[in-house]
Design an enzyme around this catalytic site. Structure first.
Site, PDB file in Angstrom:
ATOM      1  N   GLU A   1       0.829  -1.200   0.000  1.00 22.14           N
ATOM      2  CA  GLU A   1       0.000   0.000   0.000  1.00 22.14           C
ATOM      3  C   GLU A   1       0.867   1.254   0.000  1.00 22.14           C
ATOM      4  OE1 GLU A   1      -3.013  -0.104  -0.646  1.00 22.14           O
ATOM      5  OE2 GLU A   1      -3.539  -2.196  -0.229  1.00 22.14           O
TER       6      GLU A   1
ATOM      7  N   CYS B   1      -7.795  -1.447   7.734  1.00 22.79           N
ATOM      8  CA  CYS B   1      -6.410  -1.489   7.263  1.00 22.79           C
ATOM      9  C   CYS B   1      -5.930  -0.086   6.933  1.00 22.79           C
ATOM     10  CB  CYS B   1      -6.288  -2.440   6.070  1.00 22.79           C
ATOM     11  SG  CYS B   1      -6.581  -4.157   6.557  1.00 22.79           S
TER      12      CYS B   1
ATOM     13  N   HIS C   1      -1.238  -5.617   2.100  1.00 23.32           N
ATOM     14  CA  HIS C   1      -2.445  -6.446   2.016  1.00 23.32           C
ATOM     15  C   HIS C   1      -2.088  -7.812   1.413  1.00 23.32           C
ATOM     16  CE1 HIS C   1      -5.801  -3.320   2.470  1.00 23.32           C
ATOM     17  NE2 HIS C   1      -6.195  -4.353   3.173  1.00 23.32           N
TER      18      HIS C   1
HETATM   19  N1  PCA Z   1      -8.567  -6.550   6.462  1.00 26.97           N
HETATM   20  C1  PCA Z   1      -9.481  -5.440   6.620  1.00 26.97           C
HETATM   21  C2  PCA Z   1      -9.440  -5.094   8.072  1.00 26.97           C
HETATM   22  C3  PCA Z   1      -8.779  -6.239   8.751  1.00 26.97           C
HETATM   23  C4  PCA Z   1      -8.180  -7.031   7.669  1.00 26.97           C
HETATM   24  O1  PCA Z   1      -7.434  -8.006   7.814  1.00 26.97           O
HETATM   25  C5  PCA Z   1      -9.185  -4.295   5.669  1.00 26.97           C
HETATM   26  O2  PCA Z   1      -8.696  -4.540   4.558  1.00 26.97           O
HETATM   27  O3  PCA Z   1      -9.446  -3.138   6.000  1.00 26.97           O
END
Ligand code: PCA
Length: 208
Positions: free
Chosen positions: A79, A142, A177
């Site tokens: 990200e 996140c 992610h």
């Molecule tokens: N993914 C979510 C919140 C917790 C997670 O593991 C997200 O992408 O915001």
């Protein structure tokens, strides 16, 4: 100095969060020569950043890498930016379902990751899981965690941020992610956990 890694616990749609499994597995068998500290965070707007920043203050790591699962994603997403916005139709662990609000009313609109994304991406080249730099971490937990972490570390003013952490001495921090893991999150975009773990090892090896 260690690298601090974080994962998230369960949330609607993910009774088992692969980012929790990932962090637990990395702590149990860390990469050679890469000291790790870790924490599993609840999927709660108020608590997650506070707990991570407390851990930062306790560990004083050389870098902070937070992991979370991206629903419907089949690749590794480094990200680039955390934005000053919470908005979700999915509640957090306290039932909070923000229809749209600034995270920090007087804070900057966004923060760029302070991790070396280009180098991390290069380290993932040729790996069995595709990887890319992503320009949106969403508007759920996140993104919230990424924004709050960078706000605290870049300004040195957040709760629990190490004194003098802001500016050029700030601890590099950012968010990665991961896709759902086949073992616990079956679905069309799920990937083998070993592949996700292998990608994380490359990223951490590059940062060490
Ligand atoms: N993914 C979510 C919140 C917790 C997670 O593991 C997200 O992408 O915001």
């Amino acid at each position: 100095m260690s690298i601090l890694i974080s994962g998230f616990g369960p949330f609607p749609g993910f009774a088992i969060n692969p980012s929790q499994k990932l962090v637990e597995s990395l702590l149990a068998a860390p990469p050679a020569g890469v000291p790790l500290a870790g924490i599993i965070l609840p999927v709660k707007y108020g608590e997650a950043p506070r707990l991570l920043l407390e851990k930062v203050a306790a560990v004083r790591p050389s870098a902070v890498v937070s992991f979370g699962v991206a629903t419907g994603s089949d690749d590794i997403r480094l990200e680039r930016i955390g934005i000053n916005w919470d908005e979700s139709t999915v509640p957090d662990g306290t039932g909070d379902t923000p229809g749209g609000r600034r995270i920090a009313p007087d804070g900057p609109d966004g923060f760029f990751s302070t991790l070396p994304l280009a180098r991390m991406l290069a380290a993932l080249e040729g790996h069995e899981l595709p990887a890319r730099i992503s320009n949106s971490a969403g508007t759920y937990l996140c993104n919230h965690l990424m924004y709050c972490t960078l706000l605290a570390l870049e300004s040195g003013s957040g709760s629990g941020a190490p004194p003098g952490a802001g500016g050029s001495t700030a601890i590099p921090a950012g968010f990665v992610h991961i896709p759902p893991a086949r073992e616990w999150n079956p679905g069309p975009t799920a990937r083998p956990f070993a592949a996700i773990r292998g990608a994380a090892l490359r990223v951490l090896g590059e940062l060490a």
